[in-house]
Design a protein around this motif. Structure first.
Motif, mmCIF file in Angstrom:
data_model
loop_
_atom_site.group_PDB
_atom_site.id
_atom_site.type_symbol
_atom_site.label_atom_id
_atom_site.label_comp_id
_atom_site.label_asym_id
_atom_site.label_seq_id
_atom_site.Cartn_x
_atom_site.Cartn_y
_atom_site.Cartn_z
ATOM 1 N N LEU A 300 1.273 6.921 16.226
ATOM 2 C CA LEU A 300 1.007 7.450 14.886
ATOM 3 C C LEU A 300 2.236 7.306 13.986
ATOM 4 O O LEU A 300 2.115 6.961 12.804
ATOM 5 C CB LEU A 300 0.593 8.924 14.986
ATOM 6 N N THR A 301 3.413 7.543 14.583
ATOM 7 C CA THR A 301 4.651 7.378 13.816
ATOM 8 C C THR A 301 4.823 5.939 13.357
ATOM 9 O O THR A 301 5.232 5.668 12.221
ATOM 10 C CB THR A 301 5.861 7.808 14.671
ATOM 11 N N GLY A 302 4.501 4.998 14.234
ATOM 12 C CA GLY A 302 4.583 3.579 13.863
ATOM 13 C C GLY A 302 3.636 3.227 12.730
ATOM 14 O O GLY A 302 3.987 2.482 11.808
ATOM 15 N N LEU A 303 2.409 3.774 12.794
ATOM 16 C CA LEU A 303 1.433 3.500 11.733
ATOM 17 C C LEU A 303 1.847 4.148 10.411
ATOM 18 O O LEU A 303 1.633 3.572 9.336
ATOM 19 C CB LEU A 303 0.051 4.009 12.160
ATOM 20 N N ILE A 304 2.434 5.338 10.484
ATOM 21 C CA ILE A 304 2.929 5.983 9.263
ATOM 22 C C ILE A 304 4.089 5.187 8.672
ATOM 23 O O ILE A 304 4.226 5.080 7.439
ATOM 24 C CB ILE A 304 3.343 7.441 9.562
ATOM 25 N N GLY A 305 4.897 4.584 9.546
ATOM 26 C CA GLY A 305 5.964 3.697 9.066
ATOM 27 C C GLY A 305 5.388 2.512 8.304
ATOM 28 O O GLY A 305 5.935 2.088 7.280
ATOM 29 N N MET A 306 4.269 1.975 8.820
ATOM 30 C CA MET A 306 3.582 0.883 8.112
ATOM 31 C C MET A 306 3.080 1.362 6.763
ATOM 32 O O MET A 306 3.228 0.662 5.741
ATOM 33 C CB MET A 306 2.412 0.392 8.961
ATOM 34 N N LEU A 307 2.486 2.561 6.713
ATOM 35 C CA LEU A 307 2.002 3.127 5.451
ATOM 36 C C LEU A 307 3.140 3.268 4.443
ATOM 37 O O LEU A 307 2.994 2.893 3.264
ATOM 38 C CB LEU A 307 1.354 4.486 5.722
ATOM 39 N N THR A 308 4.275 3.771 4.920
ATOM 40 C CA THR A 308 5.432 3.960 4.043
ATOM 41 C C THR A 308 5.918 2.632 3.473
ATOM 42 O O THR A 308 6.223 2.515 2.280
ATOM 43 C CB THR A 308 6.575 4.653 4.812
ATOM 44 N N ALA A 309 5.976 1.614 4.351
ATOM 45 C CA ALA A 309 6.464 0.303 3.915
ATOM 46 C C ALA A 309 5.542 -0.309 2.861
ATOM 47 O O ALA A 309 6.010 -0.877 1.863
ATOM 48 C CB ALA A 309 6.596 -0.619 5.116
ATOM 49 N N ILE A 310 4.220 -0.194 3.052
ATOM 50 C CA ILE A 310 3.273 -0.777 2.095
ATOM 51 C C ILE A 310 3.301 -0.008 0.777
ATOM 52 O O ILE A 310 3.296 -0.601 -0.317
ATOM 53 C CB ILE A 310 1.856 -0.812 2.691
ATOM 54 N N LEU A 311 3.334 1.333 0.881
ATOM 55 C CA LEU A 311 3.382 2.136 -0.344
ATOM 56 C C LEU A 311 4.658 1.867 -1.137
ATOM 57 O O LEU A 311 4.634 1.794 -2.375
ATOM 58 C CB LEU A 311 3.301 3.628 0.010
ATOM 59 N N ALA A 312 5.784 1.704 -0.443
ATOM 60 C CA ALA A 312 7.062 1.470 -1.119
ATOM 61 C C ALA A 312 7.063 0.141 -1.858
ATOM 62 O O ALA A 312 7.798 -0.037 -2.841
ATOM 63 C CB ALA A 312 8.198 1.511 -0.109
ATOM 64 N N SER A 313 6.245 -0.810 -1.386
ATOM 65 C CA SER A 313 6.246 -2.131 -2.015
ATOM 66 C C SER A 313 5.240 -2.247 -3.161
ATOM 67 O O SER A 313 5.230 -3.262 -3.871
ATOM 68 C CB SER A 313 5.923 -3.205 -0.964
ATOM 69 N N LEU A 314 4.410 -1.223 -3.352
ATOM 70 C CA LEU A 314 3.342 -1.347 -4.344
ATOM 71 C C LEU A 314 3.879 -1.505 -5.766
ATOM 72 O O LEU A 314 3.388 -2.347 -6.532
ATOM 73 C CB LEU A 314 2.402 -0.136 -4.265
ATOM 74 N N ASN A 315 4.839 -0.686 -6.147
ATOM 75 C CA ASN A 315 5.384 -0.781 -7.500
ATOM 76 C C ASN A 315 5.978 -2.154 -7.774
ATOM 77 O O ASN A 315 5.883 -2.683 -8.889
ATOM 78 C CB ASN A 315 6.433 0.304 -7.737
ATOM 79 N N GLU A 316 6.638 -2.736 -6.725
ATOM 80 C CA GLU A 316 7.234 -4.066 -6.885
ATOM 81 C C GLU A 316 6.172 -5.148 -6.989
ATOM 82 O O GLU A 316 6.447 -6.249 -7.467
ATOM 83 C CB GLU A 316 8.151 -4.374 -5.701
ATOM 84 N N ARG A 317 4.966 -4.854 -6.518
ATOM 85 C CA ARG A 317 3.918 -5.873 -6.456
ATOM 86 C C ARG A 317 2.878 -5.736 -7.576
ATOM 87 O O ARG A 317 1.854 -6.410 -7.539
ATOM 88 C CB ARG A 317 3.222 -5.799 -5.090
ATOM 89 N N ARG A 318 3.145 -4.864 -8.529
ATOM 90 C CA ARG A 318 2.158 -4.687 -9.601
ATOM 91 C C ARG A 318 1.995 -5.958 -10.432
ATOM 92 O O ARG A 318 0.898 -6.280 -10.892
ATOM 93 C CB ARG A 318 2.552 -3.509 -10.489
ATOM 94 N N ARG A 319 3.096 -6.708 -10.605
ATOM 95 C CA ARG A 319 2.984 -7.989 -11.330
ATOM 96 C C ARG A 319 2.132 -8.964 -10.522
ATOM 97 O O ARG A 319 1.331 -9.717 -11.084
ATOM 98 C CB ARG A 319 4.372 -8.561 -11.582
ATOM 99 N N GLU A 320 2.330 -8.955 -9.201
ATOM 100 C CA GLU A 320 1.525 -9.817 -8.327
ATOM 101 C C GLU A 320 0.046 -9.487 -8.464
ATOM 102 O O GLU A 320 -0.799 -10.398 -8.541
ATOM 103 C CB GLU A 320 1.971 -9.622 -6.866
ATOM 104 N N MET A 321 -0.273 -8.204 -8.527
ATOM 105 C CA MET A 321 -1.670 -7.799 -8.675
ATOM 106 C C MET A 321 -2.234 -8.240 -10.034
ATOM 107 O O MET A 321 -3.387 -8.667 -10.135
ATOM 108 C CB MET A 321 -1.793 -6.276 -8.532
ATOM 109 N N ALA A 322 -1.391 -8.123 -11.073
ATOM 110 C CA ALA A 322 -1.829 -8.540 -12.411
ATOM 111 C C ALA A 322 -2.127 -10.038 -12.441
ATOM 112 O O ALA A 322 -3.102 -10.489 -13.064
ATOM 113 C CB ALA A 322 -0.768 -8.180 -13.442
ATOM 114 N N ILE A 323 -1.292 -10.837 -11.773
ATOM 115 C CA ILE A 323 -1.516 -12.292 -11.718
ATOM 116 C C ILE A 323 -2.811 -12.596 -10.993
ATOM 117 O O ILE A 323 -3.598 -13.474 -11.403
ATOM 118 C CB ILE A 323 -0.315 -12.991 -11.050
#
Length: 420
Positions: A300-323
């Motif tokens: 569960l800790t490993g999966l939460i680490g994955m959640l944290t990593a994806i959530l942390a990258s979302l703001n950086e990827r908003r331009r990618e989503m817009a494209i």
């Protein structure tokens, strides 16, 4: 397929953080599956150690203690059984065969078992399999010994080699029987049980080793009896450690058990091996569940680490989503992209974790066998392990839905331009 390709390319673009997340999941999966593998294989190994034996008889103590020292060579007996008591029990009309067991000596940490030829004729393991010789023959002389497969392999012994047994069951002994060396007469085929880690001698040979001992210590001076002199003596055992009984009919098991438990000659106890094994596992059940629970939290800790990593990258990827929106991607495609990334990381972590598990088992298998007598088979994941893997994938799907939903909402709000 296009969405899956985009998910893989996105993970490759963030390969450093993705690899760290994948490794965390892989290690947690390895731990979880390793705990389950060792648990299931340990149960199977213990259950296959003895079969076809209806009762085990020993001095009155706990049933688990009697099972451990008589079958698994773990611990020591609280008392011995007089030889005349063994003869009375063996002569019982409902007893088909009786195997005497005498323990107390060792050789380089491996236990020495004194017994007779009935042991090789009637002892069964696994699904009623009989003991087989890989080389040589069963002991016939007073000073001959039959080795278990692991003893011969670890110590590089062959038939004809001479060995010296030691007093006591510890790995290090300060008193040995150097005046009465034994010769290896045979080596048993591998069984995957404690038999592989045992040296087998005759009851008379065990008696000869201690014929000149007094109060647990060798006699001094003229009282010493050498190997040739011992041959001339009456070497009938005075006491043994335990008895394995096979009965003429399973129906009489409880009747004979009751008679042994009420034996008037001395306080004895008869146990059913299967019932004692169940009692042993009930004692260990709490520890098993605790280990699985800890391993589950690690996953569960490993999966939460994955959640944290994806959530942390979302703001950086908003331009990618817009494209992606500008080239025709819908919000549901953005949701699916993030969900596929989470599943991809989890699936990759599971595959790597399973690979690490089998490499670890391959490396640790000889050590576990030599140190603990536990044989861990390298086999495909079982049904329960497959359910654990399925549960991990389902958990990753649920956890991955959190960043996927957030990305979906952001794509609706941002549209083709990023809003702060």
């Amino acid at each position: 397929m296009q969405l899956l390709r985009l998910a893989l390319l996105s993970l490759a673009n963030r390969r450093f953080s993705a690899l760290l997340t994948l490794l965390a999941i892989a290690l947690s999966v390895t731990l979880l599956l390793a705990v389950e593998k060792v648990r299931s294989e340990a149960r199977a190994s213990f259950a296959s150690t003895i079969s076809g034996t209806d009762l085990i008889v020993g001095a009155r103590s706990g049933s688990v203690q009697l099972l451990l020292y008589s079958v698994f060579r773990i611990g020591n007996a609280s008392n011995n059984i007089r030889w005349d008591s063994f003869e009375q029990i063996a002569a019982h009309p409902r007893v088909a065969w009786a195997i005497p067991l005498s323990l107390g000596d060792s050789h380089q940490g491996y236990p020495v078992l004194g017994t007779n030829h009935d042991y090789f004729s009637h002892y069964r393991y696994g699904r009623g399999q009989a003991l087989q010789l890989a080389s040589g023959a069963v002991f016939d002389d007073l000073y001959e010994v039959v080795l278990g497969a692991d003893v011969a392999r670890e110590l590089n012994y062959r038939p004809g080699d001479e060995i010296v047994l030691a007093h006591g069951t510890g790995r290090v002994s300060f008193v040995d029987h150097a005046d009465k060396p034994f010769v290896v007469s045979g080596i048993l085929a591998r069984t995957g049980t404690p038999v592989d880690r045992t040296l087998h001698i005759s009851l008379e040979g065990m008696q000869a080793l201690h014929v000149d001992w007094q109060q647990g210590m060798p006699a001094r001076g003229a009282a010493r009896i050498d190997a040739d002199q011992a041959r001339q003596l009456d070497l009938t055992p005075k006491a043994i450690t335990a008895i394995l009984l096979g009965l003429t009919s399973p129906v009489s098991t409880f009747a004979v058990q009751r008679e042994v438990n009420q034996f008037r000659g001395e306080p004895l106890q008869a146990i059913l091996p299967g019932v004692a094994l169940q009692e042993l596992w009930s004692l260990l059940g709490i520890a098993e569940k605790a280990l699985l629970l800890v391993s589950g939290f690690v996953v569960l800790t490993g999966l939460i680490g994955m959640l944290t990593a994806i959530l942390a990258s979302l703001n950086e990827r908003r331009r990618e989503m817009a494209i992606l929106r500008s080239v025709g991607a819908r919000p549901r495609h953005i949701f699916g992209l993030l969900l596929l990334e989470a599943l991809g990381l989890t699936l990759g972590g599971i595959l790597l974790g399973v690979g690490l598990l089998y490499v670890g088992l391959w490396l640790a298998q000889p050590w576990l066998l030599s140190q603990y007598g536990l044989f861990i088979a390298i086999s495909a994941p079982g049904v329960y392990e497959a359910k654990l893997i399925g549960a991990i994938l389902l958990a990753s799907l649920l956890i991955g839905s959190v960043p996927a939903w957030r990305a979906y909402r952001q794509s609706l709000v941002d549209g083709l331009s990023i809003r702060t």
